[in-house]
Motif scaffolding. Structure first.
Motif: not given
Length: 507
Positions: A413-420, A389-403
């Motif tokens: 490690a990248q996801l921790l930025l969105a998990w604080t 679920g947290d990864a999907a929230r991060l994916a919303a702002s990642r068009p370069e990764s195809g969301h």
């Protein structure tokens, strides 16, 4: 006005044009019993089509007399028994007189069919509606059974289309006809759409809930009477289809609520589900005592989540994944369970397949997809779904990764930025840093000091009271164990947050 050539494909199998132009126009039909001589004497002006219901001897010379009398009466088409063969003289005479001759293996059925095709009364349409109602009553609750019976009753394959004209059952609709369906989506009338190779007769199907669909039949020959017959049958069938769709939808909604409630109970159980809950999950086909990889699929626009669940399930299964799919408020969660721990390559393969499934779904709905890490047991299932679920929230702002974001070692490690701000931050920090806690925790202590010292080897060595080479060696081991690159600023920040969280947790 109908041409013989247009009518021919709609007549009983084996009917053929013996002589005369296919463009011959016909407006009325009369069936007659008797010899050619008797039929000839009974002809009257206005008898466009005459069907001889009595077999004609091929050697009967009186057939030429019939042709002349037919021409004199304005008759344009004679329909005779299929055994008749015309000699060259008779063929020449028919051509000169402009009288077409059809041979058919069943004159009676042909006569009835011609009445239906060129008649102006409502009898054929009423019979078609009655037949469709009988089919609807006799068919079982499944749509496939109803559609198969309608195919046989109508003599045409029935198509089931969604609101946009996409074929859910039967052949696809060409773009020209589909554009008409989309433009007239709110109509409640019979709709005829001219396509490239066919005329589409479509009837809207109302379910009472959700978007409507269409029942349609494609006709290669656009004869008005045939369209009327098909439309009458489809209007009755649409009521039966709508009723079945409504019952199916109510069942689907009930099942969705049950699945959602059971998953909520599992989340609330804090990793220790009660025996009664475990029994219910087993009955639903959920395997809790296993290794799990969870995924979260979030729809980026408003869609019918219950109706689309089957498409999500089909897209995943098309990639060879046997997943449980559960509806959520803005999309779906799904997970895969394995009795034995999959290796890292197997987990990466699962993520790749889920990404391909997301691509398949793009024709229907745009999504943000997050994939959690491999976890074990009931608590692990809840954890991987939380990560997803947290990864999907991060994916919303990642068009370069195809969301699409997968919580692998580097992705975590990248996801921790969105998990604080989430309750999964601390468990994720523990998981990421776990490989550094072996051997007394010297690597974890060194990493924390190194990041506090803004990546200065010398300052870290001074703080820890060790040689600079020791710090360098330890930092190199940290990068290998975690699979990260500490020269990346985003990774350094994520690890810094993780080490601070671990220190605050007393770990």
């Amino acid at each position: 006005m109908n041409a013989v050539g247009d009518l021919l494909p709609l007549l009983p199998s084996g009917t053929r044009l013996l002589v005369g132009p296919g463009s011959t126009a016909v407006r009325s039909v009369r069936g007659v019993v008797g010899t050619p001589d008797q039929v000839g004497r009974s002809l009257a002006p206005g008898d466009d089509v005459v069907v001889l219901l009595t077999p004609v001897d091929r050697a009967d010379a009186r057939f030429d007399v019939l042709l002349r009398r037919a021409s004199a009466a304005g008759t344009t088409l004679l329909v005779v028994d299929g055994a008749l063969e015309l000699g060259p003289g008779t063929t020449t005479l028919a051509d000169r007189l402009g009288v077409a001759v059809l041979a058919t293996p069943d004159p009676w059925a042909t006569s009835v069919r011609l009445h239906e095709l060129i008649g102006t009364g409502m009898g054929p349409a009423a019979r078609a509606a009655l037949d469709a109602s009988r089919v609807a009553l006799d068919a079982g609750p499944e749509l496939d059974d109803l559609f198969a019976r309608l195919d046989r009753s109508l003599g045409h394959p029935v198509r089931f289309l969604d609101a946009s004209g996409l074929a859910l059952r039967g052949a696809a609709v060409d773009d020209a006809a589909r554009a008409v369906l989309v433009r007239r989506a709110g109509t409640s009338d019979v709709l005829t759409a001219e396509g490239v190779d066919e005329t589409l007769v479509a009837i809207p199907v109302g379910t009472g809930i959700g978007p409507r669909a269409w029942l349609a039949v494609g006709l290669s020959v656009p004869i008005a009477a045939e369209q009327q017959v098909v439309a009458s049958a489809l209007q009755v069938a649409a009521v039966a289809v709508g009723h079945r769709l409504l019952l199916t939808r109510l069942d689907d909604e009930r099942d969705a609520r049950y699945r959602m409630a059971m998953l909520d109970e599992l989340r609330a159980a804090d990793g220790v589900p009660a025996p009664q809950l475990v029994q219910r999950t087993i009955a639903a086909g959920w395997r809790l005592d296993a290794w799990h990889v969870g995924a979260r699929v979030v729809a980026r626009q408003g869609v019918d989540l219950v109706a689309l669940r089957q498409q999500v399930d089909a897209a995943v299964r098309a990639e060879g994944l046997d997943a449980v799919v559960v509806e959520q408020a803005d999309g779906w969660v799904l997970w895969l369970s394995e009795p034995d721990e999959p290796g890292r390559e197997a987990v990466a393969d699962i993520a790749g397949r889920l990404r391909r499934a997301q691509n398949t779904l793009r024709t229907t709905v745009e999504t943000n997809v997050g994939v959690g890490s491999l976890q074990a047991g009931p608590a692990g299932l809840v954890r991987t779904l939380g990560e997803a679920g947290d990864a999907a929230r991060l994916a919303a702002s990642r068009p370069e990764s195809g969301h699409f974001v997968h919580v692998d070692r580097l992705g975590l490690a990248q996801l921790l930025l969105a998990w604080t701000q989430t309750d999964t931050f601390l468990p994720a920090s523990r998981q990421l840093l776990a490989p550094l806690e072996r051997g007394g925790g010297a690597l974890l202590t060194t990493l924390a000091a190194y990041l506090d010292a803004e990546s200065s080897i010398a300052e870290t060595a001074a703080v820890l009271g060790v040689h600079r080479n020791t710090v360098s060696d330890r930092i190199a081991r940290v990068e290998r164990l975690l699979g990260v690159d500490l020269s990346d600023p985003e990774t350094r920040l994520a690890l810094h947050l993780a080490t601070r969280a671990r220190a605050g947790d007393g770990g």
